[in-house]
Design a protein around this motif. Structure first.
Motif, PDB file in Angstrom:
ATOM      1  N   PRO A  61       2.956  -5.864   6.680  1.00 34.82           N
ATOM      2  CA  PRO A  61       2.091  -5.824   5.412  1.00 34.82           C
ATOM      3  C   PRO A  61       1.125  -6.719   5.380  1.00 34.82           C
ATOM      4  O   PRO A  61       1.096  -7.985   5.907  1.00 34.82           O
ATOM      5  CB  PRO A  61       3.028  -6.072   3.979  1.00 34.82           C
ATOM      6  N   SER A  62      -0.263  -6.466   4.798  1.00 34.28           N
ATOM      7  CA  SER A  62      -1.174  -7.578   4.703  1.00 34.28           C
ATOM      8  C   SER A  62      -0.827  -8.757   3.378  1.00 34.28           C
ATOM      9  O   SER A  62       0.195  -8.663   2.840  1.00 34.28           O
ATOM     10  CB  SER A  62      -2.797  -7.074   4.429  1.00 34.28           C
ATOM     11  N   ASP A  63      -1.620  -9.569   3.241  1.00 35.41           N
ATOM     12  CA  ASP A  63      -1.658 -10.593   2.076  1.00 35.41           C
ATOM     13  C   ASP A  63      -2.339  -9.878   0.909  1.00 35.41           C
ATOM     14  O   ASP A  63      -2.175 -10.844  -0.053  1.00 35.41           O
ATOM     15  CB  ASP A  63      -2.154 -11.835   2.326  1.00 35.41           C
ATOM     16  N   ASP A  64      -2.646  -8.845   0.947  1.00 38.01           N
ATOM     17  CA  ASP A  64      -3.552  -8.095  -0.322  1.00 38.01           C
ATOM     18  C   ASP A  64      -2.459  -7.412  -1.319  1.00 38.01           C
ATOM     19  O   ASP A  64      -1.676  -6.749  -0.964  1.00 38.01           O
ATOM     20  CB  ASP A  64      -4.388  -6.985   0.363  1.00 38.01           C
ATOM     21  N   ALA A  65      -2.833  -7.854  -2.344  1.00 41.35           N
ATOM     22  CA  ALA A  65      -1.707  -7.396  -3.485  1.00 41.35           C
ATOM     23  C   ALA A  65      -1.902  -5.746  -3.576  1.00 41.35           C
ATOM     24  O   ALA A  65      -0.912  -5.119  -4.164  1.00 41.35           O
ATOM     25  CB  ALA A  65      -1.781  -8.268  -4.751  1.00 41.35           C
ATOM     26  N   SER A  66      -3.000  -5.352  -3.348  1.00 40.48           N
ATOM     27  CA  SER A  66      -3.091  -4.044  -3.369  1.00 40.48           C
ATOM     28  C   SER A  66      -2.822  -3.003  -2.385  1.00 40.48           C
ATOM     29  O   SER A  66      -2.861  -1.789  -2.222  1.00 40.48           O
ATOM     30  CB  SER A  66      -4.621  -3.607  -4.008  1.00 40.48           C
ATOM     31  N   ASP A  67      -2.094  -3.853  -1.154  1.00 40.67           N
ATOM     32  CA  ASP A  67      -1.824  -2.931  -0.152  1.00 40.67           C
ATOM     33  C   ASP A  67      -0.334  -2.112  -0.423  1.00 40.67           C
ATOM     34  O   ASP A  67       0.321  -2.567  -0.961  1.00 40.67           O
ATOM     35  CB  ASP A  67      -1.360  -3.838   0.761  1.00 40.67           C
ATOM     36  N   ASN A  70       2.758  -3.387  -0.151  1.00 39.21           N
ATOM     37  CA  ASN A  70       3.263  -4.514  -0.983  1.00 39.21           C
ATOM     38  C   ASN A  70       3.496  -4.050  -2.595  1.00 39.21           C
ATOM     39  O   ASN A  70       3.662  -5.051  -3.247  1.00 39.21           O
ATOM     40  CB  ASN A  70       2.023  -5.586  -1.151  1.00 39.21           C
ATOM     41  N   PHE A  71       3.570  -2.843  -2.691  1.00 37.73           N
ATOM     42  CA  PHE A  71       3.698  -2.418  -4.044  1.00 37.73           C
ATOM     43  C   PHE A  71       5.267  -2.563  -4.202  1.00 37.73           C
ATOM     44  O   PHE A  71       6.198  -2.671  -3.452  1.00 37.73           O
ATOM     45  CB  PHE A  71       3.786  -0.880  -4.055  1.00 37.73           C
ATOM     46  N   PRO A  72       5.511  -3.023  -5.510  1.00 36.59           N
ATOM     47  CA  PRO A  72       7.152  -3.077  -5.994  1.00 36.59           C
ATOM     48  C   PRO A  72       7.791  -1.894  -5.665  1.00 36.59           C
ATOM     49  O   PRO A  72       7.280  -0.969  -5.525  1.00 36.59           O
ATOM     50  CB  PRO A  72       7.111  -3.116  -7.389  1.00 36.59           C
ATOM     51  N   GLN A  73       8.927  -2.065  -5.296  1.00 35.71           N
ATOM     52  CA  GLN A  73       9.803  -1.167  -4.996  1.00 35.71           C
ATOM     53  C   GLN A  73       9.923  -0.069  -6.183  1.00 35.71           C
ATOM     54  O   GLN A  73      10.061   1.300  -5.543  1.00 35.71           O
ATOM     55  CB  GLN A  73      11.266  -1.610  -4.700  1.00 35.71           C
ATOM     56  N   TRP A  74      10.028  -0.001  -7.144  1.00 37.88           N
ATOM     57  CA  TRP A  74       9.893   0.890  -8.387  1.00 37.88           C
ATOM     58  C   TRP A  74       8.823   1.791  -8.090  1.00 37.88           C
ATOM     59  O   TRP A  74       8.786   2.888  -8.363  1.00 37.88           O
ATOM     60  CB  TRP A  74      10.341   0.196  -9.699  1.00 37.88           C
ATOM     61  N   LEU A  75       7.624   1.270  -7.818  1.00 42.29           N
ATOM     62  CA  LEU A  75       6.560   1.901  -7.935  1.00 42.29           C
ATOM     63  C   LEU A  75       6.349   2.935  -6.383  1.00 42.29           C
ATOM     64  O   LEU A  75       6.021   4.112  -6.552  1.00 42.29           O
ATOM     65  CB  LEU A  75       5.161   1.103  -7.755  1.00 42.29           C
ATOM     66  N   ASP A 193       2.228   5.927   4.219  1.00 36.34           N
ATOM     67  CA  ASP A 193       1.266   4.587   3.654  1.00 36.34           C
ATOM     68  C   ASP A 193       2.129   3.774   2.907  1.00 36.34           C
ATOM     69  O   ASP A 193       1.957   2.355   2.958  1.00 36.34           O
ATOM     70  CB  ASP A 193       0.222   4.986   2.614  1.00 36.34           C
ATOM     71  N   THR A 194       3.351   4.053   2.270  1.00 33.83           N
ATOM     72  CA  THR A 194       4.017   3.122   1.354  1.00 33.83           C
ATOM     73  C   THR A 194       5.461   2.685   1.924  1.00 33.83           C
ATOM     74  O   THR A 194       5.504   1.277   1.364  1.00 33.83           O
ATOM     75  CB  THR A 194       4.310   4.008   0.080  1.00 33.83           C
ATOM     76  N   PHE A 195       5.861   3.195   2.688  1.00 36.67           N
ATOM     77  CA  PHE A 195       7.141   2.601   3.251  1.00 36.67           C
ATOM     78  C   PHE A 195       7.478   2.059   4.665  1.00 36.67           C
ATOM     79  O   PHE A 195       6.545   2.621   5.754  1.00 36.67           O
ATOM     80  CB  PHE A 195       8.181   3.968   3.144  1.00 36.67           C
ATOM     81  N   PHE A 196       8.181   1.020   4.743  1.00 34.23           N
ATOM     82  CA  PHE A 196       8.097   0.438   6.405  1.00 34.23           C
ATOM     83  C   PHE A 196       9.151   1.432   7.174  1.00 34.23           C
ATOM     84  O   PHE A 196       9.809   2.129   6.586  1.00 34.23           O
ATOM     85  CB  PHE A 196       8.910  -1.108   6.100  1.00 34.23           C
ATOM     86  N   PRO A 270      -3.990  -5.393  -9.366  1.00 34.59           N
ATOM     87  CA  PRO A 270      -3.995  -4.581  -8.208  1.00 34.59           C
ATOM     88  C   PRO A 270      -3.779  -3.039  -8.358  1.00 34.59           C
ATOM     89  O   PRO A 270      -4.149  -2.159  -7.802  1.00 34.59           O
ATOM     90  CB  PRO A 270      -3.256  -5.383  -7.133  1.00 34.59           C
ATOM     91  N   ILE A 271      -2.521  -3.008  -9.227  1.00 32.99           N
ATOM     92  CA  ILE A 271      -1.952  -1.671  -9.450  1.00 32.99           C
ATOM     93  C   ILE A 271      -2.890  -0.740 -10.153  1.00 32.99           C
ATOM     94  O   ILE A 271      -3.374   0.393 -10.056  1.00 32.99           O
ATOM     95  CB  ILE A 271      -0.355  -1.694  -9.808  1.00 32.99           C
ATOM     96  N   LEU A 272      -3.631  -1.305 -11.190  1.00 34.88           N
ATOM     97  CA  LEU A 272      -4.437  -0.432 -12.223  1.00 34.88           C
ATOM     98  C   LEU A 272      -5.576  -0.272 -11.441  1.00 34.88           C
ATOM     99  O   LEU A 272      -6.089   0.923 -11.585  1.00 34.88           O
ATOM    100  CB  LEU A 272      -4.808  -1.387 -13.340  1.00 34.88           C
ATOM    101  N   ARG A 273      -6.079  -0.995 -10.352  1.00 40.67           N
ATOM    102  CA  ARG A 273      -7.285  -0.711  -9.498  1.00 40.67           C
ATOM    103  C   ARG A 273      -7.099   0.423  -8.855  1.00 40.67           C
ATOM    104  O   ARG A 273      -8.108   1.266  -8.275  1.00 40.67           O
ATOM    105  CB  ARG A 273      -7.635  -1.886  -8.832  1.00 40.67           C
TER     106      ARG A 273
END
Length: 518
Positions: A61-67, A70-75, A193-196, A270-273
């Motif tokens: 993952p990058s250091d970008d919170a909107s990556d 990097n989403f929280p697991q619930w999302l 896109d979302t999972f490792f 970042p998530i709302l964006r």
């Protein structure tokens, strides 16, 4: 150990829309997936992020919170459930009417075999439409394309229920196939896109169990609606569900399209964006006519093409064949009503697929973990996942033989129902393994891979309504089952070859050069 070269985009090149190549040698673990490379002014430094077991996260993952990584697991789970339910709605749009072929045929004064053609048409165009949606989604985002295509699916399903003539029904079914085609391909891309890597097998398994089970769930409400209400409600119900899913996604599904190496956007939300309907197109990314053709490139990769071929044959024989023949056969052999046919077909196949998923996703993720544990270079070998396919590959022809012999010799209805269940147990394992394997091989091209598999499944599956009943009637359903079981086994041979030589084949072919930053 062989190595590959990785193209890195620095901030300056991204903002100008130009690509500056900084060659970094990494292990051949799916290009962008094996290392985290941060490029500064003239120097590159590598900083690996680890999972809870101490193994490097793949992809990094990058250091970008909107990556999305990097989403929280619930999302992440929320995204998975939304795209999985959407994948369920694709075949549901097509198959809910299957148990109601008898009243549908009576209304339009056609045979039940001809009535099945409207399902066949929808399946065919569901394989074609994704060639338009994938390039659009790779440029403008998965979210707006999914929302738009879901509206098309809802409107066309409503139109099918309102159709007064056979030609009107066929036209609306064409549109419905085009609208639902995005559900299969873009959903798989959002999962990737979302999972490792260590989560992907289980996540893809959940996605495919929804996708596979849809055609099995559909006959249950379809049978009751066709018998006690009207066949038209077999179209109205999917329309209502499509529109409901549109509303849910409008407020709950974030954008997951993300360009690796892009400049992080400074924001405290970042998530709302990521919930915006537009404005998230990656910098320097513009839609070109060539984008609609480059997706065909994935057909040249043997691991993708031959996996899709085996998957298409197995899915057609295990899922579509029972779906399009049951209304006719169970009515003729057992005098079943539409609701009884829907229950037998739906419950048997639903149980089989669910049990298959409980085994499939967990086993292949565990296999991948064990293959990586203790390796110093942490080289990723996607072919490890293929070892999990054996149970499915063996049981699929066995279930087909049970179905064919029971139909031919007119056993109790539980016989062919058990055949359904065994086949669907098998196809769930096959689907999970092949989707996960190919996503591991070419992660940035996951939507295009899903597109190839969807196209194969829909193209092969659409033919079933034209030959299945006629073939079984002419040569006997037992000999039909033997013939088709042999076809399935032959199509499995390339998968065995990939188990032992897949890496060599992939190294020889090289990796696709487009979308490598996704």
């Amino acid at each position: 150990m062989s190595s590959i070269k990785l193209d890195i985009l620095d901030d300056k090149s991204i903002s100008s829309g130009q690509v500056v190549e900084d060659k970094v040698t990494v292990s051949p673990a799916d290009d962008l997936e094996s290392q985290a490379v941060h490029v500064g002014l003239g120097k590159a430094e590598t900083s690996l992020k680890l999972d809870k077991t101490g193994l490097p996260l793949v992809p990094q993952p990058s250091d970008d919170a909107s990556d999305p990584l990097n989403f929280p697991q619930w999302l992440k789970v929320a995204v998975l459930l939304q795209v999985s339910f959407l994948a369920l709605l694709g075949p549901l749009n097509q198959a809910t009417v299957n148990p109601a072929f008898v009243p549908l045929a009576a209304h339009f004064k056609i045979s039940t075999v001809v009535a099945s053609y409207q399902t066949t048409i929808a399946i065919a165009f569901a394989g074609i439409g994704s060639f338009v949606w994938v390039p659009l989604a790779n440029t403008y985002g998965r979210r707006p394309v999914l929302l738009f295509s879901t509206l098309i699916a809802a409107a066309s399903s409503l139109g099918s229920g309102k159709a007064l003539t056979w030609s009107q029904l066929i036209a609306t079914r064409v549109l419905n196939g085009l609208g639902t085609s995005s559900f299969f391909t873009l959903g798989a891309g959002m999962v990737s896109d979302t999972f490792f890597l260590h989560e992907r097998g289980r996540a893809m398994g959940i996605f495919t169990v929804f996708l596979t089970n849809s055609a099995h769930i559909a006959p249950i409400p379809g049978g009751f609606l066709g018998q006690y209400v009207s066949y038209r409600w077999c179209y109205y119900l999917p329309a209502i569900l499509d529109f409901t899913m549109f509303v849910v996604m409008l407020f709950c599904l974030p954008e997951t399209l993300y360009l690796r190496g892009s400049k992080p956007v400074v924001t405290d939300k970042p998530i709302l964006r990521r919930m915006k309907l537009w404005g998230l197109r990656p910098e320097g990314k513009h839609l070109k006519v060539s984008d609609f053709f480059r997706q065909f490139i994935m057909f040249k990769y043997p691991t993708v093409l031959l996996s899709a071929f085996y998957y298409s044959v197995a899915f057609t024989l295990s899922s579509i064949l029972p779906a399009v023949t049951s209304a006719t056969l169970f009515h003729e052999l057992y005098k079943f009503t539409a609701s009884e046919t829907g229950l037998v077909l739906g419950l048997g196949t639903l149980i089989g697929s669910t049990l298959g998923e409980l085994l499939g996703g967990v086993v292949i993720d565990r296999s991948m973990y064990l293959s990586r544990k203790g390796k110093k270079d942490d080289e990723i070998i996607p072919e490890v996942r293929l070892q999990g396919i054996w149970v499915g590959a063996i049981l699929q022809p066995i279930g087909l033989l049970i179905w064919g012999f029971c139909i031919q010799y007119k056993t109790a209805y539980i016989g062919p129902a058990m055949g359904f269940g065994v086949m669907c147990f098998a196809i769930q394992i096959i689907s999970t393994v092949l989707y996960s394997y190919n996503a591991d091989c070419y992660k940035p091209q996951t939507p295009e891979i899903a597109q190839v598999m969807n196209f194969g499944r829909q193209t092969v599956g659409m033919t079933t309504g034209f030959w299945a009943i006629a073939m079984g009637t002419k040569i006997g359903f037992q000999f039909m089952a033997v013939t088709l079981a042999l076809v399935g086994l032959v199509s499995f041979v390339p998968i065995v070859v990939f188990m032992f030589h897949g890496k060599t084949i992939r190294d020889k072919m090289g990796a696709p050069t487009y979308n490598r930053s996704l």
